[in-house]
Design an enzyme around this catalytic site. Sequence first.
Site, mmCIF file in Angstrom:
data_model
loop_
_atom_site.group_PDB
_atom_site.id
_atom_site.type_symbol
_atom_site.label_atom_id
_atom_site.label_comp_id
_atom_site.label_asym_id
_atom_site.label_seq_id
_atom_site.Cartn_x
_atom_site.Cartn_y
_atom_site.Cartn_z
ATOM 1 N N HIS A 61 0.806 -1.219 0.000
ATOM 2 C CA HIS A 61 0.000 0.000 0.000
ATOM 3 C C HIS A 61 0.842 1.273 0.000
ATOM 4 C CE1 HIS A 61 -3.724 -2.168 0.456
ATOM 5 N NE2 HIS A 61 -3.337 -2.736 1.583
ATOM 6 N N GLN A 163 -0.081 -12.916 6.151
ATOM 7 C CA GLN A 163 -1.178 -12.171 6.774
ATOM 8 C C GLN A 163 -2.507 -12.901 6.606
ATOM 9 O OE1 GLN A 163 0.131 -7.897 5.253
ATOM 10 N NE2 GLN A 163 -1.405 -7.745 6.879
ATOM 11 N N GLU A 165 -6.316 -11.971 6.824
ATOM 12 C CA GLU A 165 -7.124 -10.752 6.883
ATOM 13 C C GLU A 165 -8.409 -10.861 6.073
ATOM 14 O OE1 GLU A 165 -4.574 -7.586 5.572
ATOM 15 O OE2 GLU A 165 -3.659 -8.799 4.010
ATOM 16 N N ASP A 191 -8.513 -4.953 7.200
ATOM 17 C CA ASP A 191 -9.077 -5.774 6.127
ATOM 18 C C ASP A 191 -9.919 -6.912 6.692
ATOM 19 O OD1 ASP A 191 -8.269 -4.430 3.854
ATOM 20 O OD2 ASP A 191 -6.316 -5.411 3.790
#
Length: 269
Positions: A61, A163, A165, A191
Amino acid sequence: MVKESFPDAHTTQIQNGRLRMLNRLREGEFPLMTFMAIPSVRMAQIVALTGLDGVIVDCEHGHIGDDSMHNAVAAISSLGVSPIIRIRGPSPDLIKRALDTGAHGLMVPQINSAEEAELVVRYSKFPPQGLRGQGSAFPAIAHGLTTPEYMASANQTLLTMVQIETREGVVNVDKICAVPGVDLVFIGPNDLAQSLLGYTPAKGDEPEFVQAVEKIVTAAKRNGKWVGRLANDGTLAKSMRGTFDSVAITGDTKAIQNWYTAEIETARS
């Protein structure tokens, strides 16, 4: 993927004082990280000198391309802090490029199945454990090693983080955590809230969200993995000690914005 047993970050006997995150995790010291989204060598140096153990260079991001990614890893590692790169997904070319910087750790977002986790491991490990290629001198430099020394140690000392999420990731979390070579499971709470609740951020007390977090933590510990998550501030991070092995406290963009907002409000009050 080769199924025989190999030493990993949890079981390695290799000692390297430069690998700060790995060493703190192995010693049970609750190491702290943050996210870096701004592409600047100076930002990397400033953040690395705050007392953190790891800096996650956010190539998912953040506003960070290949050149800035390499520069950030070099700056962070030279100051005795562990650079960790978050890539955009479990793609072999992204994994190769990130690890060729000399990152001490790799973070891969939105892992939803054991097959995706196995792909991450396959392309982050050199043969015979995986399919990672060798051709760069930079990884060894960031580890303070010669290239042959790095080649002999990398499979055991790289922190491979995935991750969880999404709703699908929570459903499959036990199988994901059972994948050999996955070292740390990291919860992306924003998320995860969006996936489970349809909004973000979570208030924190929604039963479905709380149960999902508990399920991830339990699965990680049952499978002998470290577990971490994002925290908005130091107070919240402190409250997570004992449940989580590591926490990432916000990021550079939020830290700057929040500090200026609070101070300007004070000045104008």
